[in-house]
Scaffold this active site. Structure first.
Site, mmCIF file in Angstrom:
data_model
loop_
_atom_site.group_PDB
_atom_site.id
_atom_site.type_symbol
_atom_site.label_atom_id
_atom_site.label_comp_id
_atom_site.label_asym_id
_atom_site.label_seq_id
_atom_site.Cartn_x
_atom_site.Cartn_y
_atom_site.Cartn_z
ATOM 1 N N ASN A 10 3.494 32.016 -2.243
ATOM 2 C CA ASN A 10 3.592 31.917 -3.707
ATOM 3 C C ASN A 10 2.754 33.041 -4.319
ATOM 4 O O ASN A 10 1.532 32.984 -4.306
ATOM 5 C CB ASN A 10 3.056 30.535 -4.139
ATOM 6 C CG ASN A 10 2.953 30.396 -5.651
ATOM 7 O OD1 ASN A 10 3.511 31.202 -6.412
ATOM 8 N ND2 ASN A 10 2.234 29.376 -6.104
ATOM 9 N N TRP A 11 3.438 34.026 -4.853
ATOM 10 C CA TRP A 11 2.728 35.191 -5.413
ATOM 11 C C TRP A 11 2.086 34.904 -6.764
ATOM 12 O O TRP A 11 1.344 35.735 -7.279
ATOM 13 C CB TRP A 11 3.696 36.373 -5.568
ATOM 14 C CG TRP A 11 4.095 37.032 -4.283
ATOM 15 C CD1 TRP A 11 3.783 36.627 -3.009
ATOM 16 C CD2 TRP A 11 4.869 38.221 -4.142
ATOM 17 N NE1 TRP A 11 4.332 37.484 -2.092
ATOM 18 C CE2 TRP A 11 5.002 38.478 -2.774
ATOM 19 C CE3 TRP A 11 5.484 39.091 -5.050
ATOM 20 C CZ2 TRP A 11 5.721 39.572 -2.270
ATOM 21 C CZ3 TRP A 11 6.207 40.177 -4.559
ATOM 22 C CH2 TRP A 11 6.311 40.419 -3.181
ATOM 23 N N LYS A 12 2.444 33.793 -7.378
ATOM 24 C CA LYS A 12 1.954 33.468 -8.729
ATOM 25 C C LYS A 12 2.228 34.650 -9.681
ATOM 26 O O LYS A 12 3.238 35.333 -9.511
ATOM 27 C CB LYS A 12 0.472 33.089 -8.682
ATOM 28 C CG LYS A 12 0.182 32.016 -7.632
ATOM 29 C CD LYS A 12 -1.173 31.413 -7.770
ATOM 30 C CE LYS A 12 -1.416 30.444 -6.630
ATOM 31 N NZ LYS A 12 -2.663 29.711 -6.745
ATOM 32 N N HIS A 101 3.701 22.582 -9.342
ATOM 33 C CA HIS A 101 2.454 23.191 -8.849
ATOM 34 C C HIS A 101 1.309 22.748 -9.764
ATOM 35 O O HIS A 101 1.497 22.587 -10.978
ATOM 36 C CB HIS A 101 2.593 24.716 -8.850
ATOM 37 C CG HIS A 101 1.465 25.391 -8.139
ATOM 38 N ND1 HIS A 101 0.232 25.565 -8.724
ATOM 39 C CD2 HIS A 101 1.365 25.902 -6.889
ATOM 40 C CE1 HIS A 101 -0.581 26.163 -7.854
ATOM 41 N NE2 HIS A 101 0.095 26.376 -6.726
ATOM 42 N N GLU A 103 -1.021 24.273 -11.064
ATOM 43 C CA GLU A 103 -1.275 25.171 -12.205
ATOM 44 C C GLU A 103 -0.277 24.899 -13.336
ATOM 45 O O GLU A 103 -0.619 25.004 -14.515
ATOM 46 C CB GLU A 103 -1.237 26.639 -11.731
ATOM 47 C CG GLU A 103 -2.465 26.961 -10.891
ATOM 48 C CD GLU A 103 -2.265 28.036 -9.842
ATOM 49 O OE1 GLU A 103 -1.268 28.770 -9.903
ATOM 50 O OE2 GLU A 103 -3.135 28.131 -8.949
ATOM 51 N N GLU A 173 -0.941 19.668 -1.839
ATOM 52 C CA GLU A 173 -1.917 20.678 -2.235
ATOM 53 C C GLU A 173 -3.076 20.013 -2.972
ATOM 54 O O GLU A 173 -2.980 19.784 -4.203
ATOM 55 C CB GLU A 173 -1.260 21.702 -3.163
ATOM 56 C CG GLU A 173 -0.152 22.484 -2.506
ATOM 57 C CD GLU A 173 -0.046 23.875 -3.101
ATOM 58 O OE1 GLU A 173 -0.158 24.839 -2.364
ATOM 59 O OE2 GLU A 173 0.112 23.991 -4.331
ATOM 60 N N GLY A 179 -7.206 27.968 -4.014
ATOM 61 C CA GLY A 179 -7.932 29.154 -4.463
ATOM 62 C C GLY A 179 -9.445 29.020 -4.385
ATOM 63 O O GLY A 179 -10.166 29.849 -4.940
ATOM 64 N N SER A 219 -6.043 27.238 0.184
ATOM 65 C CA SER A 219 -6.949 28.119 0.927
ATOM 66 C C SER A 219 -6.540 28.318 2.397
ATOM 67 O O SER A 219 -7.397 28.385 3.280
ATOM 68 C CB SER A 219 -8.393 27.610 0.830
ATOM 69 O OG SER A 219 -8.837 27.658 -0.518
ATOM 70 N N GLY A 240 -1.114 30.793 -1.126
ATOM 71 C CA GLY A 240 -1.293 31.541 -2.376
ATOM 72 C C GLY A 240 -1.974 32.870 -2.095
ATOM 73 O O GLY A 240 -1.348 33.855 -1.682
ATOM 74 N N GLY A 241 -3.282 32.899 -2.262
ATOM 75 C CA GLY A 241 -4.052 34.145 -2.165
ATOM 76 C C GLY A 241 -3.738 35.000 -0.945
ATOM 77 O O GLY A 241 -3.518 36.212 -1.054
HETATM 78 C C1 PEP Z 1 -1.328 27.658 -4.142
HETATM 79 O O1 PEP Z 1 -1.624 28.055 -5.262
HETATM 80 O O2 PEP Z 1 -0.286 27.032 -3.959
HETATM 81 C C2 PEP Z 1 -2.252 27.922 -3.066
HETATM 82 C C3 PEP Z 1 -2.121 27.213 -1.996
HETATM 83 O O3 PEP Z 1 -3.198 28.895 -3.293
HETATM 84 P P1 PEP Z 1 -4.321 29.382 -2.265
HETATM 85 O O4 PEP Z 1 -3.663 29.593 -0.920
HETATM 86 O O5 PEP Z 1 -4.843 30.629 -2.842
HETATM 87 O O6 PEP Z 1 -5.332 28.289 -2.182
#
Ligand code: PEP
Length: 260
Positions: A10-12, A101, A103, A173, A179, A219, A240-241
């Site tokens: 997920n590039w956000k 999600h 966010e 999640e 994050g 993470s 994500g990141g």
């Molecule tokens: C996400 O936003 O779905 C996510 C899992 O982010 P991260 O891997 O950065 O925790």
């Protein structure tokens, strides 16, 4: 039952079109050097921002990756300025779409009722909804995790029939892990996934409930991928990141592939 492994990046709100194309060029080079063998049974989905969907579709080239989006509107068309429908996503080549999600829930007011309508819209357009659920730190610390997951899951999936269940993906999640650099421990993730699996079976019966992949997100980095994915309750990861960096993403895919 061994479900296929699924890794979703997920590039956000990251990467312009040139950055997206550059990322895929680097990733292709890393993968074709043999660090990851795409025939290992790991499905990979990349979810760029809407603006980069076409460019990513084109730049995937020979990579057998699938295209995903990060959200959609629940209506098929109409006066909804700024929104994108499931039909538009299918049109551009998307196969998956993330819904609910944390966010979106936090900053844009997506409730379980809205997630329910978005999941239904995705299915109407032949897209696999990746339905995200997860507890906050306060909810975990006050012992509400299982209750919260039950509510989010049943309300978000209320419009999905048993026949449609095979097209759904769940992502667990924990909000506190996203994050933060503090992933759930494999034990915490295992317990939550086991609870979700029990709920899916209660909802759709043994056969349909067992087929739904449940991803862990929060993470995920190359160093913790193995320990998280090794449990049979965790079918893959929503990243994500770490998916923004081609080296880290290639390493995660390599670890996932080595587990099959
Ligand atoms: C996400 O936003 O779905 C996510 C899992 O982010 P991260 O891997 O950065 O925790």
């Amino acid at each position: 039952m061994r479900r296929h492994r699924l890794i979703v990046g997920n590039w956000k709100m990251h990467k312009t079109i040139p950055e997206a194309v550059d990322f895929l060029g680097q990733l292709t080079e890393l993968l074709t050097r043999g660090e990851y063998e795409p025939s290992t049974g790991v499905k990979v989905v990349i979810a760029p921002p809407f603006t980069a969907l076409s460019a990513v579709a084109a730049a995937l080239g020979t990579l057998p990756f699938l295209l995903g989006a990060q959200d959609l509107h629940w209506e098929d068309q109409g006066a909804f300025t700024g929104e994108i429908s499931g039909g538009m996503l299918a049109d551009i080549g998307c196969r998956y779409v993330i819904v609910g999600h944390s966010e979106r829930r936090r900053y844009f007011g997506d409730t379980d009722g809205i997630v329910q309508k978005k999941a239904a819209a995705a299915l109407r357009h032949g897209l696999h909804p990746i339905v995200c659920i997860g507890e906050s730190l306060d909810q975990r610390l006050s012992g509400q995790t299982e209750h919260l997951l039950s509510t989010q899951l049943t309300e978000s999936l209320a419009a999905v029939s048993k026949e449609q269940a095979q097209d759904v993906v769940i992502a667990y999640e924990p909000v506190w892990a996203i994050g933060s650099g503090h992933p759930a421990t494999p034990e915490q993730a295992h317990d939550a996934h086991r609870h979700i699996r029990t709920l899916l079976i209660a909802l759709w019966g043994e056969d349909a409930g067992e087929r739904v992949p449940i991803l862990y997100g929060g993470s995920v980095v190359p160093e913790n991928t193995r320990n998280l994915l090794v449990t049979p309750y965790i079918d893959g990861a929503l990243v994500g990141g770490a998916c923004l960096n081609p080296v880290l993403f290639a390493k995660i895919l390599a670890v996932a592939g080595s587990l099959n």
